[in-house]
Design a protein around this motif. Sequence first.
Motif, PDB file in Angstrom:
ATOM      1  N   ILE A  37     -18.107  39.625  29.822  1.00 11.95           N
ATOM      2  CA  ILE A  37     -16.739  39.289  29.449  1.00 11.95           C
ATOM      3  C   ILE A  37     -16.820  38.081  28.536  1.00 11.95           C
ATOM      4  O   ILE A  37     -17.387  37.046  28.916  1.00 11.95           O
ATOM      5  N   ALA A  38     -16.293  38.225  27.339  1.00  8.71           N
ATOM      6  CA  ALA A  38     -16.202  37.123  26.383  1.00  8.71           C
ATOM      7  C   ALA A  38     -14.787  36.584  26.476  1.00  8.71           C
ATOM      8  O   ALA A  38     -13.820  37.348  26.383  1.00  8.71           O
ATOM      9  N   CYS A  39     -14.652  35.296  26.681  1.00  7.09           N
ATOM     10  CA  CYS A  39     -13.339  34.704  26.915  1.00  7.09           C
ATOM     11  C   CYS A  39     -13.123  33.493  26.010  1.00  7.09           C
ATOM     12  O   CYS A  39     -13.799  32.476  26.140  1.00  7.09           O
ATOM     13  N   GLN A  40     -12.169  33.624  25.105  1.00  6.66           N
ATOM     14  CA  GLN A  40     -11.734  32.505  24.262  1.00  6.66           C
ATOM     15  C   GLN A  40     -10.656  31.760  25.051  1.00  6.66           C
ATOM     16  O   GLN A  40      -9.704  32.383  25.535  1.00  6.66           O
ATOM     17  N   ILE A  41     -10.812  30.457  25.194  1.00 11.68           N
ATOM     18  CA  ILE A  41      -9.876  29.642  25.977  1.00 11.68           C
ATOM     19  C   ILE A  41      -9.212  28.613  25.058  1.00 11.68           C
ATOM     20  O   ILE A  41      -9.901  27.877  24.361  1.00 11.68           O
ATOM     21  N   GLU A  42      -7.893  28.577  25.099  1.00 15.00           N
ATOM     22  CA  GLU A  42      -7.132  27.538  24.396  1.00 15.00           C
ATOM     23  C   GLU A  42      -6.337  26.773  25.440  1.00 15.00           C
ATOM     24  O   GLU A  42      -5.382  27.290  26.009  1.00 15.00           O
ATOM     25  N   CYS A  43      -6.765  25.542  25.704  1.00 14.22           N
ATOM     26  CA  CYS A  43      -6.128  24.708  26.727  1.00 14.22           C
ATOM     27  C   CYS A  43      -5.151  23.725  26.103  1.00 14.22           C
ATOM     28  O   CYS A  43      -5.397  23.189  25.025  1.00 14.22           O
ATOM     29  N   GLU A  44      -4.102  23.473  26.839  1.00 11.91           N
ATOM     30  CA  GLU A  44      -3.174  22.401  26.486  1.00 11.91           C
ATOM     31  C   GLU A  44      -2.795  21.702  27.787  1.00 11.91           C
ATOM     32  O   GLU A  44      -2.459  22.358  28.780  1.00 11.91           O
ATOM     33  N   SER A  45      -2.888  20.381  27.786  1.00 12.63           N
ATOM     34  CA  SER A  45      -2.485  19.628  28.972  1.00 12.63           C
ATOM     35  C   SER A  45      -1.371  18.663  28.591  1.00 12.63           C
ATOM     36  O   SER A  45      -1.257  18.236  27.437  1.00 12.63           O
ATOM     37  N   ARG A  46      -0.557  18.338  29.603  1.00 10.50           N
ATOM     38  CA  ARG A  46       0.513  17.362  29.425  1.00 10.50           C
ATOM     39  C   ARG A  46       0.591  16.476  30.665  1.00 10.50           C
ATOM     40  O   ARG A  46       0.633  16.983  31.784  1.00 10.50           O
ATOM     41  N   TYR A  62      -7.497  21.773  23.513  1.00  3.00           N
ATOM     42  CA  TYR A  62      -8.947  21.925  23.593  1.00  3.00           C
ATOM     43  C   TYR A  62      -9.274  23.413  23.574  1.00  3.00           C
ATOM     44  O   TYR A  62      -8.564  24.211  24.188  1.00  3.00           O
ATOM     45  N   ARG A  63     -10.334  23.778  22.870  1.00  2.00           N
ATOM     46  CA  ARG A  63     -10.767  25.175  22.792  1.00  2.00           C
ATOM     47  C   ARG A  63     -12.180  25.317  23.332  1.00  2.00           C
ATOM     48  O   ARG A  63     -12.998  24.419  23.167  1.00  2.00           O
ATOM     49  N   ASP A  64     -12.435  26.472  23.925  1.00  2.00           N
ATOM     50  CA  ASP A  64     -13.765  26.747  24.434  1.00  2.00           C
ATOM     51  C   ASP A  64     -13.991  28.255  24.404  1.00  2.00           C
ATOM     52  O   ASP A  64     -13.048  29.039  24.256  1.00  2.00           O
ATOM     53  N   TYR A  65     -15.244  28.631  24.557  1.00  5.89           N
ATOM     54  CA  TYR A  65     -15.632  30.035  24.604  1.00  5.89           C
ATOM     55  C   TYR A  65     -16.619  30.194  25.740  1.00  5.89           C
ATOM     56  O   TYR A  65     -17.577  29.425  25.850  1.00  5.89           O
ATOM     57  N   GLU A  66     -16.377  31.163  26.610  1.00  5.05           N
ATOM     58  CA  GLU A  66     -17.243  31.405  27.755  1.00  5.05           C
ATOM     59  C   GLU A  66     -17.616  32.878  27.804  1.00  5.05           C
ATOM     60  O   GLU A  66     -16.857  33.742  27.355  1.00  5.05           O
ATOM     61  N   GLU A  67     -18.765  33.157  28.374  1.00  7.51           N
ATOM     62  CA  GLU A  67     -19.200  34.527  28.625  1.00  7.51           C
ATOM     63  C   GLU A  67     -19.792  34.597  30.025  1.00  7.51           C
ATOM     64  O   GLU A  67     -20.477  33.675  30.457  1.00  7.51           O
ATOM     65  N   TRP A  68     -19.515  35.704  30.719  1.00  5.72           N
ATOM     66  CA  TRP A  68     -20.118  35.927  32.010  1.00  5.72           C
ATOM     67  C   TRP A  68     -20.247  37.431  32.235  1.00  5.72           C
ATOM     68  O   TRP A  68     -19.535  38.225  31.635  1.00  5.72           O
ATOM     69  N   ALA A 104      -5.252  13.306  30.299  1.00  4.70           N
ATOM     70  CA  ALA A 104      -4.855  14.531  29.590  1.00  4.70           C
ATOM     71  C   ALA A 104      -6.064  15.196  28.931  1.00  4.70           C
ATOM     72  O   ALA A 104      -6.220  16.426  28.996  1.00  4.70           O
ATOM     73  N   ASP A 105      -6.928  14.402  28.321  1.00  3.31           N
ATOM     74  CA  ASP A 105      -8.132  14.941  27.672  1.00  3.31           C
ATOM     75  C   ASP A 105      -9.077  15.576  28.691  1.00  3.31           C
ATOM     76  O   ASP A 105      -9.576  16.678  28.499  1.00  3.31           O
ATOM     77  N   ASN A 106      -9.331  14.864  29.776  1.00  3.96           N
ATOM     78  CA  ASN A 106     -10.305  15.329  30.770  1.00  3.96           C
ATOM     79  C   ASN A 106      -9.862  16.579  31.512  1.00  3.96           C
ATOM     80  O   ASN A 106     -10.697  17.403  31.883  1.00  3.96           O
ATOM     81  N   ILE A 107      -8.571  16.721  31.745  1.00  6.46           N
ATOM     82  CA  ILE A 107      -8.086  17.910  32.450  1.00  6.46           C
ATOM     83  C   ILE A 107      -8.518  19.173  31.707  1.00  6.46           C
ATOM     84  O   ILE A 107      -9.003  20.128  32.306  1.00  6.46           O
ATOM     85  N   CYS A 108      -8.362  19.175  30.401  1.00  4.33           N
ATOM     86  CA  CYS A 108      -8.787  20.337  29.603  1.00  4.33           C
ATOM     87  C   CYS A 108     -10.294  20.523  29.663  1.00  4.33           C
ATOM     88  O   CYS A 108     -10.780  21.643  29.810  1.00  4.33           O
ATOM     89  N   GLN A 109     -11.030  19.434  29.544  1.00  3.37           N
ATOM     90  CA  GLN A 109     -12.488  19.539  29.539  1.00  3.37           C
ATOM     91  C   GLN A 109     -13.029  19.987  30.896  1.00  3.37           C
ATOM     92  O   GLN A 109     -13.992  20.760  30.951  1.00  3.37           O
ATOM     93  N   ILE A 110     -12.418  19.542  31.970  1.00  4.67           N
ATOM     94  CA  ILE A 110     -12.851  19.977  33.296  1.00  4.67           C
ATOM     95  C   ILE A 110     -12.571  21.473  33.464  1.00  4.67           C
ATOM     96  O   ILE A 110     -13.412  22.212  33.970  1.00  4.67           O
ATOM     97  N   PHE A 111     -11.391  21.919  33.017  1.00  2.80           N
ATOM     98  CA  PHE A 111     -11.069  23.346  33.129  1.00  2.80           C
ATOM     99  C   PHE A 111     -12.131  24.193  32.432  1.00  2.80           C
ATOM    100  O   PHE A 111     -12.524  25.241  32.937  1.00  2.80           O
TER     101      PHE A 111
END
Length: 148
Positions: free
Chosen positions: A114-123, A135-141, A10-17
Amino acid sequence: MKRKRLQHVADNICQIFCGWQLTFDYEELARLGSGTVSIDLKNERCKFNGQTIPNLKIAGAIGAWLVRDLTDNRIPADHIQAIVLEAKLQQKLIPDAECKNDVLWGGGTHEYYIACQIECESRVVTDEKTYSCNYRDYEEWPEDLRLN
């Protein structure tokens, strides 16, 4: 059932995304815009805001890791009822001057990103328990990024 391992899944799925392989979907994510990406890893389906979309490349990357991890740890896939990832994406266009990313895309700078705030939830759901992660992350491209 290996409970600690399923929490790890469950933890890794979010981190891989949120990892580097998401780069291959930046163009598609920019086209989709803000909203929620849902990936049903057990049934290999992707949705955006509840509507079926072609599978994202990141779904394949997560799925390949998942198969390898379950096999290596002798966890039968049929003991898992569901494996789902939901990522809420909040995107906005920012000028180069506001970009926090120090990556030189294509060897130079771009006018807009593009600034992208990501809020992931896995089950990960079994008949005994549901394992989950947030899990939260921030990406730009670059807004004009074209990988294909």
